[in-house]
Write an enzyme that holds these catalytic residues in place. Structure first.
Site, mmCIF file in Angstrom:
data_model
loop_
_atom_site.group_PDB
_atom_site.id
_atom_site.type_symbol
_atom_site.label_atom_id
_atom_site.label_comp_id
_atom_site.label_asym_id
_atom_site.label_seq_id
_atom_site.Cartn_x
_atom_site.Cartn_y
_atom_site.Cartn_z
ATOM 1 N N ILE A 135 12.299 28.003 -12.220
ATOM 2 C CA ILE A 135 13.223 28.425 -13.261
ATOM 3 C C ILE A 135 13.181 29.946 -13.340
ATOM 4 O O ILE A 135 12.202 30.566 -12.943
ATOM 5 C CB ILE A 135 12.916 27.772 -14.635
ATOM 6 C CG1 ILE A 135 11.459 27.973 -15.041
ATOM 7 C CG2 ILE A 135 13.287 26.307 -14.632
ATOM 8 C CD1 ILE A 135 11.109 27.337 -16.386
ATOM 9 N N ASP A 136 14.259 30.530 -13.815
ATOM 10 C CA ASP A 136 14.386 31.982 -13.803
ATOM 11 C C ASP A 136 13.304 32.649 -14.653
ATOM 12 O O ASP A 136 12.774 32.052 -15.594
ATOM 13 C CB ASP A 136 15.764 32.394 -14.333
ATOM 14 C CG ASP A 136 16.894 31.850 -13.483
ATOM 15 O OD1 ASP A 136 16.696 31.700 -12.264
ATOM 16 O OD2 ASP A 136 17.970 31.557 -14.038
#
Length: 304
Positions: A135-136
């Protein structure tokens, strides 16, 4: 070395620009480096970056192997939600990068995992050991990690088969009129900004996001999103595409300044479900909404 072959159907475009558009993870500067180092040939001859492609040109790239540095173990205070001898689930805080990269050599989730486990799967390279999805940096929430080859193969296959459950919580700009919907639109690298993704038919990959409205405010909407696919920046690019970008998103959000008490996009990976690679038990995990996102909800509720 990987060999890539192309036959041009265009003409008059610089080869570095043209090649950068052939794959979503090739930047123009990377292609220029390959050309400079002699890894790109046109019709059997080494070329230059300013060469303009001609119709029916035969282009071959001998893609060199990526030089990877070892990730170093670091004692970090990780929020481990679940762990056994095969898998680990961690609740990643906003602001933490998943794996080392240029500009982020340390302080990443992988650095912390290497200090926490001495049995992390070596698959996926020395900079991404055990990582099957990410995930970012400025998205918080749940990630699954493989601790051995059997687990890694199983989790990757579950992602490919779209059987994992991934639910995100977000706040978006604007008031979504319908209670739920699905966005089925291919995502690829934005040709005007290689740091961004966009909805595009040109080299786009299938991407499907399902969303549901949880609460509406005067200017904003609190939503839940479930991923069917896991493209880079998928929810962020999809919500922008339908006109409801995630608030505080530095890449895809509205240009107008706002008063949300958060650094990065108001997006949290709240739920993660998968089948255990060894026991075949269905596992489901939840990560509570972090305090910064709760404060954003209060701001959204009180915005007029």
């Amino acid at each position: 070395m990987k060999i890539h072959e192309f036959k041009s159907e265009e003409q008059g475009v610089r080869i570095d620009k043209w090649l950068a558009e052939q794959a979503s993870d090739w930047s123009r500067s990377l292609v220029q480096q390959w050309i400079q180092d002699g890894f790109v040939k046109v019709n059997g001859e080494i070329t230059k970056s300013n060469y303009k492609i001609k119709q029916d040109d035969h282009v071959i790239i001998d893609e060199p192997p990526v030089k990877e540095l070892e990730a170093e173990p670091e004692e970090l205070n990780l929020d481990i939600v679940y762990e056994d001898s095969d898998v680990l689930v961690v609740n990643k805080p906003r602001g933490m990068v998943v794996h080392p990269a240029p500009g982020h050599p340390s302080g990443t989730l992988v650095n912390g995992l290497l200090a926490h486990c001495n049995d992390l799967s070596g698959i996926n390279g020395v900079l991404r050991p055990g990582i099957v999805h990410r995930i970012d940096k400025d998205t918080s929430g749940l990630l699954m990690v493989a601790k051995n080859d059997l687990a890694h193969e199983s989790l990757v296959n579950q992602l490919k088969a779209k059987t994992t459950k991934r639910r995100y919580i977000a706040i978006v700009s604007g008031v979504i009129p319908h209670d739920k919907g699905s966005i089925d639109a291919p995502i690829g690298r934005d040709p005007d900004d290689r740091q961004k993704m966009t909805v595009t038919e040109h080299h786009g990959r299938d991407a499907v996001t399902h969303f549901q409205v949880l609460e509406r405010f005067e200017k904003y909407t609190h939503i839940a999103c479930e991923l069917e696919t896991g493209r880079t920046h998928q929810i962020r690019a999809h919500m922008k595409y339908i006109g409801f970008p995630i608030v505080s998103d530095p890449k895809y959000g509205p240009r107008k300044k706002h008063d949300f008490p958060i650094v990065g996009q108001a997006l949290h990976a709240e739920m993660l479900g998968f089948v255990h690679p060894r026991t075949e038990e269905e596992l489901m995990f939840h990560a509570p909404i972090p305090e910064d996102l709760k404060e954003c909800l209060i701001v959204a509720k009180n915005s007029h």
